[in-house]
Design a protein around this motif. Structure first.
Motif, PDB file in Angstrom:
ATOM      1  N   GLN A 310       0.822  -1.203   0.000  1.00  0.00           N
ATOM      2  CA  GLN A 310       0.000   0.000   0.000  1.00  0.00           C
ATOM      3  C   GLN A 310       0.861   1.261   0.000  1.00  0.00           C
ATOM      4  O   GLN A 310       1.995   1.273   0.478  1.00  0.00           O
ATOM      5  CB  GLN A 310      -0.914   0.008   1.231  1.00  0.00           C
ATOM      6  N   TYR A 311       0.278   2.291  -0.528  1.00  0.00           N
ATOM      7  CA  TYR A 311       0.946   3.596  -0.563  1.00  0.00           C
ATOM      8  C   TYR A 311       0.989   4.187   0.843  1.00  0.00           C
ATOM      9  O   TYR A 311      -0.008   4.246   1.551  1.00  0.00           O
ATOM     10  CB  TYR A 311       0.197   4.533  -1.504  1.00  0.00           C
ATOM     11  N   THR A 312       2.192   4.621   1.259  1.00  0.00           N
ATOM     12  CA  THR A 312       2.366   5.231   2.577  1.00  0.00           C
ATOM     13  C   THR A 312       2.872   6.659   2.490  1.00  0.00           C
ATOM     14  O   THR A 312       3.027   7.323   3.517  1.00  0.00           O
ATOM     15  CB  THR A 312       3.360   4.407   3.416  1.00  0.00           C
ATOM     16  N   GLY A 313       3.153   7.129   1.284  1.00  0.00           N
ATOM     17  CA  GLY A 313       3.661   8.486   1.112  1.00  0.00           C
ATOM     18  C   GLY A 313       5.156   8.583   1.195  1.00  0.00           C
ATOM     19  O   GLY A 313       5.723   9.673   1.079  1.00  0.00           O
ATOM     20  N   THR A 314       5.841   7.453   1.398  1.00  0.00           N
ATOM     21  CA  THR A 314       7.304   7.450   1.455  1.00  0.00           C
ATOM     22  C   THR A 314       7.835   6.520   0.393  1.00  0.00           C
ATOM     23  O   THR A 314       7.220   5.494   0.078  1.00  0.00           O
ATOM     24  CB  THR A 314       7.805   6.981   2.827  1.00  0.00           C
ATOM     25  N   ASN A 315       8.984   6.862  -0.150  1.00  0.00           N
ATOM     26  CA  ASN A 315       9.622   6.048  -1.171  1.00  0.00           C
ATOM     27  C   ASN A 315      10.836   5.375  -0.552  1.00  0.00           C
ATOM     28  O   ASN A 315      11.846   6.021  -0.319  1.00  0.00           O
ATOM     29  CB  ASN A 315      10.049   6.910  -2.362  1.00  0.00           C
ATOM     30  N   PRO A 316      10.743   4.083  -0.232  1.00  0.00           N
ATOM     31  CA  PRO A 316      11.861   3.431   0.450  1.00  0.00           C
ATOM     32  C   PRO A 316      13.103   3.415  -0.418  1.00  0.00           C
ATOM     33  O   PRO A 316      13.015   3.233  -1.630  1.00  0.00           O
ATOM     34  CB  PRO A 316      11.331   2.004   0.696  1.00  0.00           C
ATOM     35  N   PRO A 317      14.277   3.635   0.177  1.00  0.00           N
ATOM     36  CA  PRO A 317      15.509   3.593  -0.615  1.00  0.00           C
ATOM     37  C   PRO A 317      15.757   2.198  -1.151  1.00  0.00           C
ATOM     38  O   PRO A 317      15.275   1.213  -0.591  1.00  0.00           O
ATOM     39  CB  PRO A 317      16.590   4.002   0.393  1.00  0.00           C
ATOM     40  N   PRO A 318      16.510   2.084  -2.250  1.00  0.00           N
ATOM     41  CA  PRO A 318      16.777   0.758  -2.812  1.00  0.00           C
ATOM     42  C   PRO A 318      17.398  -0.193  -1.812  1.00  0.00           C
ATOM     43  O   PRO A 318      17.159  -1.392  -1.849  1.00  0.00           O
ATOM     44  CB  PRO A 318      17.736   1.063  -3.973  1.00  0.00           C
ATOM     45  N   SER A 319      18.195   0.313  -0.861  1.00  0.00           N
ATOM     46  CA  SER A 319      18.849  -0.561   0.096  1.00  0.00           C
ATOM     47  C   SER A 319      17.861  -1.239   1.029  1.00  0.00           C
ATOM     48  O   SER A 319      18.176  -2.243   1.662  1.00  0.00           O
ATOM     49  CB  SER A 319      19.866   0.232   0.921  1.00  0.00           C
ATOM     50  N   ALA A 320      16.652  -0.666   1.146  1.00  0.00           N
ATOM     51  CA  ALA A 320      15.641  -1.246   2.036  1.00  0.00           C
ATOM     52  C   ALA A 320      14.628  -2.093   1.286  1.00  0.00           C
ATOM     53  O   ALA A 320      13.613  -2.478   1.837  1.00  0.00           O
ATOM     54  CB  ALA A 320      14.910  -0.131   2.782  1.00  0.00           C
ATOM     55  N   TYR A 321      14.917  -2.417   0.043  1.00  0.00           N
ATOM     56  CA  TYR A 321      13.930  -3.123  -0.780  1.00  0.00           C
ATOM     57  C   TYR A 321      14.610  -4.244  -1.532  1.00  0.00           C
ATOM     58  O   TYR A 321      15.449  -3.981  -2.373  1.00  0.00           O
ATOM     59  CB  TYR A 321      13.310  -2.143  -1.759  1.00  0.00           C
ATOM     60  N   PRO A 322      14.293  -5.511  -1.176  1.00  0.00           N
ATOM     61  CA  PRO A 322      13.405  -5.930  -0.102  1.00  0.00           C
ATOM     62  C   PRO A 322      14.106  -5.919   1.235  1.00  0.00           C
ATOM     63  O   PRO A 322      15.331  -5.876   1.271  1.00  0.00           O
ATOM     64  CB  PRO A 322      13.042  -7.359  -0.516  1.00  0.00           C
ATOM     65  N   PRO A 323      13.377  -5.968   2.354  1.00  0.00           N
ATOM     66  CA  PRO A 323      14.020  -5.952   3.666  1.00  0.00           C
ATOM     67  C   PRO A 323      14.750  -7.271   3.907  1.00  0.00           C
ATOM     68  O   PRO A 323      14.145  -8.315   4.024  1.00  0.00           O
ATOM     69  CB  PRO A 323      12.849  -5.783   4.640  1.00  0.00           C
ATOM     70  N   THR A 324      16.061  -7.229   3.955  1.00  0.00           N
ATOM     71  CA  THR A 324      16.839  -8.455   4.054  1.00  0.00           C
ATOM     72  C   THR A 324      16.675  -9.142   5.396  1.00  0.00           C
ATOM     73  O   THR A 324      16.977 -10.323   5.523  1.00  0.00           O
ATOM     74  CB  THR A 324      18.329  -8.135   3.837  1.00  0.00           C
ATOM     75  N   ASN A 325      16.185  -8.418   6.414  1.00  0.00           N
ATOM     76  CA  ASN A 325      16.037  -9.054   7.722  1.00  0.00           C
ATOM     77  C   ASN A 325      14.733  -9.828   7.840  1.00  0.00           C
ATOM     78  O   ASN A 325      14.507 -10.477   8.848  1.00  0.00           O
ATOM     79  CB  ASN A 325      16.104  -8.005   8.840  1.00  0.00           C
ATOM     80  N   SER A 326      13.853  -9.736   6.844  1.00  0.00           N
ATOM     81  CA  SER A 326      12.571 -10.415   6.962  1.00  0.00           C
ATOM     82  C   SER A 326      12.262 -11.306   5.764  1.00  0.00           C
ATOM     83  O   SER A 326      11.621 -12.330   5.917  1.00  0.00           O
ATOM     84  CB  SER A 326      11.435  -9.393   7.117  1.00  0.00           C
ATOM     85  N   TYR A 327      12.675 -10.926   4.561  1.00  0.00           N
ATOM     86  CA  TYR A 327      12.245 -11.623   3.356  1.00  0.00           C
ATOM     87  C   TYR A 327      13.450 -12.039   2.539  1.00  0.00           C
ATOM     88  O   TYR A 327      14.182 -11.191   2.055  1.00  0.00           O
ATOM     89  CB  TYR A 327      11.358 -10.717   2.498  1.00  0.00           C
ATOM     90  N   PRO A 328      13.634 -13.336   2.266  1.00  0.00           N
ATOM     91  CA  PRO A 328      13.006 -14.436   2.975  1.00  0.00           C
ATOM     92  C   PRO A 328      13.693 -14.661   4.297  1.00  0.00           C
ATOM     93  O   PRO A 328      14.805 -14.186   4.492  1.00  0.00           O
ATOM     94  CB  PRO A 328      13.243 -15.622   2.014  1.00  0.00           C
ATOM     95  N   PRO A 329      13.100 -15.382   5.253  1.00  0.00           N
ATOM     96  CA  PRO A 329      13.773 -15.608   6.534  1.00  0.00           C
ATOM     97  C   PRO A 329      15.052 -16.397   6.333  1.00  0.00           C
ATOM     98  O   PRO A 329      15.084 -17.378   5.615  1.00  0.00           O
ATOM     99  CB  PRO A 329      12.734 -16.404   7.339  1.00  0.00           C
ATOM    100  N   SER A 330      16.107 -15.946   6.968  1.00  0.00           N
ATOM    101  CA  SER A 330      17.398 -16.587   6.782  1.00  0.00           C
ATOM    102  C   SER A 330      17.466 -17.885   7.565  1.00  0.00           C
ATOM    103  O   SER A 330      17.077 -17.963   8.712  1.00  0.00           O
ATOM    104  CB  SER A 330      18.515 -15.653   7.258  1.00  0.00           C
ATOM    105  N   SER A 331      17.936 -18.926   6.902  1.00  0.00           N
ATOM    106  CA  SER A 331      18.074 -20.212   7.576  1.00  0.00           C
ATOM    107  C   SER A 331      19.432 -20.358   8.231  1.00  0.00           C
ATOM    108  O   SER A 331      19.656 -21.259   9.021  1.00  0.00           O
ATOM    109  CB  SER A 331      17.875 -21.347   6.566  1.00  0.00           C
ATOM    110  N   GLY A 332      20.379 -19.483   7.884  1.00  0.00           N
ATOM    111  CA  GLY A 332      21.693 -19.520   8.496  1.00  0.00           C
ATOM    112  C   GLY A 332      22.617 -20.559   7.906  1.00  0.00           C
ATOM    113  O   GLY A 332      23.724 -20.753   8.388  1.00  0.00           O
ATOM    114  N   VAL A 333      22.156 -21.251   6.856  1.00  0.00           N
ATOM    115  CA  VAL A 333      23.008 -22.254   6.224  1.00  0.00           C
ATOM    116  C   VAL A 333      22.994 -22.036   4.733  1.00  0.00           C
ATOM    117  O   VAL A 333      22.115 -21.399   4.174  1.00  0.00           O
ATOM    118  CB  VAL A 333      22.524 -23.692   6.548  1.00  0.00           C
ATOM    119  N   ALA A 334      23.998 -22.587   4.075  1.00  0.00           N
ATOM    120  CA  ALA A 334      24.062 -22.491   2.619  1.00  0.00           C
ATOM    121  C   ALA A 334      22.991 -23.364   2.000  1.00  0.00           C
ATOM    122  O   ALA A 334      22.477 -24.291   2.612  1.00  0.00           O
ATOM    123  CB  ALA A 334      25.445 -22.917   2.137  1.00  0.00           C
TER     124      ALA A 334
END
Length: 432
Positions: A310-334
């Motif tokens: 949804q539109y929030t009125g803010t344009n997230p910087p490229p570094s925040a898209y996608p959020p690496t801390n949430s998507y996808p969840p890291s399994s911690g293994v190769a």
């Protein structure tokens, strides 16, 4: 047994648009091997296919007949190649043993999502090639899933403005003019996301002598598929997302309806950015149903857009898209996990005594093929291609879109399914 395989180090079932693909090619050679180069290819390909008919003239009796033909459409959304060793020409020697070639590639932001539909698909594939002059190449392939969310913060703000649509008609019954009926539709915006509830207004002014019996509201999704060979043709898949009605307006009456549009939370919203063979359109239609002797009056909002964020009125910087801390969840293994005792090699010398050839243990997924062309048994992921120079045979071995198969491809997860698997609220992208 000489072979090569792809190992992805940061894959947990889904890559997001803009994220990094990071991995390596692992090669083992029985003997010193002559190669032109070792490369990785990453491709996004759209493909449609169905059976059609064409007319032809039978020379035996000079008559016109009809026959069945296969219609196809293929287009590479993007196709990149990275040479990890050597070049496209010449030759060089690679020593016997185990060799590792790391690679990385940042997916673009403006790419489509993986898609499987009734007439075609959009597939992402990684291919590793050990290019051997005058010999059959060693290859490995891996099909991966990509989710490319449609983010309204990255689109025109005009989609968030109030938009009105209207139409009218002069009602005639048995050649007698009976007045004008006007239908007006007002939307607070035209960009919606699954799970969202949007208030809107419909106003009907009936200055005729005829009743408006009912009004019907319908939100429709239409996906168009296109083929190009041997001729251009299209098919459409229509889905009525919502359909409901309200009471009408009597002759010489007027009424304003305050309604809500509840977009189903589990609705699949495909992203066909940069696609030539796929198109999706959304239509909000309001119909004033008239008496039997009068044609209905339709008002259509033809420029509706559906997305994921949804539109929030803010344009997230490229570094925040996608959020690496949430998507996808890291399994911690190769991914796939390295085999114990095979890779990485144990300490105390490289290669360790007795390490080559590798022990006969199952690989995480089919690690390629030996020089004699025998296929390994796959435990995970798509099978590798057989050792021949027939591209269609290799594609068929992968179960690709053009491969005949009695087993349907399992569709990739939708955006909402990925979120549910991660136990995240919908929509929770981008993070606040």
């Amino acid at each position: 047994m000489s072979q090569c395989r792809i190992c992805l180090e940061n894959y947990s079932g889904t890559y997001y648009a803009g994220s990094e693909i990071r991995g390596r090619i692992e090669c083992y050679f029985d003997d010193e091997t002559t190669v032109r180069g070792i490369k990785i290819e990453i491709k996004c390909k759209e493909h449609n296919e169905w059976t059609g008919t064409e007319e032809y003239r039978d020379p035996t009796d000079n008559s016109t007949k009809t026959r069945h033909i296969t219609l196809t459409g293929d287009h590479d959304v993007f196709h990149i190649k990275q040479m990890l060793f050597g070049s496209e020409s010449g030759s060089r020697e690679v020593s016997r043993g185990h060799h590792v070639y790391p690679f990385s590639y940042h997916l673009p932001y403006d790419i489509p999502s993986s898609y499987h539909g009734p007439h075609g698909s959009i597939i992402y594939k990684i291919k590793a090639v050990v290019d051997r002059p005058m010999r059959t190449d060693y290859e490995d392939k891996f099909i991966f899933n990509v989710v490319s969310p449609i983010d309204f913060n990255r689109m025109s703000k005009d989609l968030q403005e109030t938009t009105s649509y209207s139409d009218d008609k002069t009602v005639c019954c048995w050649c007698c003019q009976g007045g004008v009926v006007t239908v007006e539709l007002e939307l607070p915006k035209i960009a919606f996301t699954p799970g969202e509830t949007i208030p809107f207004k419909v106003n009907i002014t009936n200055l005729s002598n005829t009743n408006v019996d009912n009004i019907k509201i319908k939100l429709r999704k239409t996906v168009t598929f296109r083929v190009t060979d041997p001729q251009s043709e299209t098919k459409v898949d229509v889905d009525d997302i919502l359909s409901f009605g309200e009471h009408g307006v009597g002759a010489h009456g007027e009424h304003t309806y305050n309604l809500t549009l509840a977009i189903p939370p589990g609705l699949e919203v495909p992203n066909f950015t940069k696609c030539n063979l796929f198109k999706v359109e959304y239509l909000l239609k309001v119909t004033a149903e008239m008496d039997s002797c009068t044609m209905d009056l339709d008002v259509e909002a033809w420029d509706i857009q559906l997305g994921h964020v949804q539109y929030t009125g803010t344009n997230p910087p490229p570094s925040a898209y996608p959020p690496t801390n949430s998507y996808p969840p890291s399994s911690g293994v190769a991914y796939p996990p390295p085999l114990a005792g095979v890779y990485p090699p144990p300490s105390g010398g490289y290669p360790p005594a007795g390490f080559y050839p590798p022990p006969a243990v199952p690989a995480p997924y089919s690690p390629g093929f030996a020089s004699n062309g025998q296929e390994k048994t796959a435990l995970m992921g798509p099978p590798s291609a057989p050792m021949d120079d027939n591209p269609k045979a290799r594609e068929a071995a992968m179960g690709g879109p053009s491969a005949p198969s009695n087993v349907p491809d399992a569709p990739p997860p939708t955006y909402s399914e990925v979120q549910q698997a991660s136990n995240l609220p919908y929509p929770a992208y981008p993070p606040k």
